[in-house]
Motif scaffolding. Structure first.
Motif, mmCIF file in Angstrom:
data_model
loop_
_atom_site.group_PDB
_atom_site.id
_atom_site.type_symbol
_atom_site.label_atom_id
_atom_site.label_comp_id
_atom_site.label_asym_id
_atom_site.label_seq_id
_atom_site.Cartn_x
_atom_site.Cartn_y
_atom_site.Cartn_z
ATOM 1 N N LEU A 1 40.505 41.841 39.176
ATOM 2 C CA LEU A 1 41.006 42.601 40.323
ATOM 3 C C LEU A 1 40.967 41.783 41.612
ATOM 4 N N GLY A 2 40.410 40.568 41.533
ATOM 5 C CA GLY A 2 40.428 39.667 42.679
ATOM 6 C C GLY A 2 39.094 39.448 43.365
ATOM 7 N N LEU A 3 38.029 40.107 42.899
ATOM 8 C CA LEU A 3 36.734 39.890 43.525
ATOM 9 C C LEU A 3 36.186 38.529 43.119
ATOM 10 N N THR A 4 35.538 37.851 44.049
ATOM 11 C CA THR A 4 34.962 36.535 43.762
ATOM 12 C C THR A 4 33.551 36.371 44.303
ATOM 13 N N GLY B 1 30.797 29.811 30.273
ATOM 14 C CA GLY B 1 32.093 29.195 30.542
ATOM 15 C C GLY B 1 33.192 30.176 30.899
ATOM 16 N N LEU B 2 32.820 31.396 31.309
ATOM 17 C CA LEU B 2 33.811 32.413 31.651
ATOM 18 C C LEU B 2 34.101 32.467 33.148
ATOM 19 N N LEU B 3 33.114 32.082 33.946
ATOM 20 C CA LEU B 3 33.276 32.004 35.399
ATOM 21 C C LEU B 3 32.812 30.629 35.864
ATOM 22 N N GLU B 4 33.400 30.156 36.962
ATOM 23 C CA GLU B 4 32.959 28.926 37.617
ATOM 24 C C GLU B 4 32.424 29.276 38.993
ATOM 25 N N ARG B 5 31.339 28.606 39.375
ATOM 26 C CA ARG B 5 30.769 28.789 40.715
ATOM 27 C C ARG B 5 31.373 27.753 41.649
ATOM 28 N N HIS B 6 31.768 28.192 42.828
ATOM 29 C CA HIS B 6 32.292 27.302 43.862
ATOM 30 C C HIS B 6 31.626 27.673 45.183
ATOM 31 N N ARG C 1 25.746 26.689 54.754
ATOM 32 C CA ARG C 1 24.616 27.163 55.565
ATOM 33 C C ARG C 1 24.853 28.595 55.965
ATOM 34 N N PRO C 2 24.307 29.550 55.281
ATOM 35 C CA PRO C 2 23.515 29.411 54.066
ATOM 36 C C PRO C 2 24.432 29.127 52.865
ATOM 37 N N LEU C 3 23.836 28.571 51.814
ATOM 38 C CA LEU C 3 24.603 28.263 50.611
ATOM 39 C C LEU C 3 25.047 29.561 49.940
ATOM 40 N N ARG C 4 26.341 29.706 49.784
ATOM 41 C CA ARG C 4 26.920 30.893 49.130
ATOM 42 C C ARG C 4 28.008 30.417 48.176
ATOM 43 N N TYR D 1 32.821 33.163 42.606
ATOM 44 C CA TYR D 1 32.946 33.036 41.151
ATOM 45 C C TYR D 1 34.403 33.249 40.776
ATOM 46 N N ARG D 2 34.962 32.259 40.086
ATOM 47 C CA ARG D 2 36.371 32.311 39.683
ATOM 48 C C ARG D 2 36.471 32.261 38.173
ATOM 49 N N LEU D 3 37.453 32.969 37.656
ATOM 50 C CA LEU D 3 37.687 32.965 36.214
ATOM 51 C C LEU D 3 38.101 31.580 35.744
ATOM 52 N N THR D 4 37.544 31.168 34.618
ATOM 53 C CA THR D 4 37.953 29.938 33.947
ATOM 54 C C THR D 4 39.074 30.292 32.962
ATOM 55 N N PRO D 5 39.702 29.308 32.326
ATOM 56 C CA PRO D 5 40.668 29.646 31.273
ATOM 57 C C PRO D 5 40.053 30.522 30.174
#
Length: 175
Positions: free
Chosen positions: A34-37, A64-69, A74-77, A80-84
């Motif tokens: 739905l677009g939430l990350t 391997g279903l989501l990737e963290r970016h 500051r602060p580190l946040r 999460y994006r869908l992988t193939p």
């Protein structure tokens, strides 16, 4: 409580459940479609406890279903994006949603799958790519694959025994 891992089982369904089996995982993936990350967006949407959400996001990333970016340092946040592999879960969610619409909503249309191009409702059906036939208990069955190990053979023997007891195997439940 530590849950049992199915990662070592000779069954693709069991191994998929190892990655997807917690209900929060499927709802997080739904929200990702739905677009939430972002963590806060998932938490607000789901009403999930922060510690549980952190565990589920970590687990989905490890599977391997989501990737963290990182989107903030500051602060580190992270977002999460869908992988193939995560995107490949879409038909599973579509089928689960269709089942839920038919059998778990009391006839209410709460959510619809719709075509992006025309907005028309879609009723998903799993179809065999080779034959084009719908995949149902009448047109398909589970069989051991060429790489199945001894545990799979023992499970298959129990299933065959249950099929003989039930007459057709459709209602057989392996133990």
């Amino acid at each position: 409580m530590q849950r049992t891992s199915f990662a070592g089982m000779d069954c693709p369904i069991a191994r998929a459940l190892d990655a997807l089996g917690e209900w929060w995982s499927l709802l997080i993936l739904r929200d990702a479609f739905l677009g939430l990350t972002r963590f806060d967006d998932f938490q607000h949407s789901l009403g999930i406890a922060p510690n549980m959400l952190a565990r589920r996001l970590k687990s989905l990333a490890e599977a391997g279903l989501l990737e963290r970016h990182a989107y903030s340092h500051r602060p580190l946040r992270h977002e999460y994006r869908l992988t193939p592999a995560g995107r490949d879960v879409f038909p599973v969610l579509a089928a689960l949603g269709a089942w839920g619409s038919r059998h778990a909503t009391g006839g209410k249309v709460l959510v619809q799958l719709a075509g992006r191009a025309d907005g028309a409702p879609i009723d998903p059906v799993l179809v065999d790519r080779r034959s084009g036939l719908p995949v149902t208990p009448e047109t398909a069955e589970f069989r051991l694959g060429p790489d199945a190990g001894p545990a799979g053979g023992a499970r298959a023997a129990r299933i065959r025994l249950a099929e003989r007891r039930n007459g057709d195997g459709v209602d057989a439940v392996p133990t």
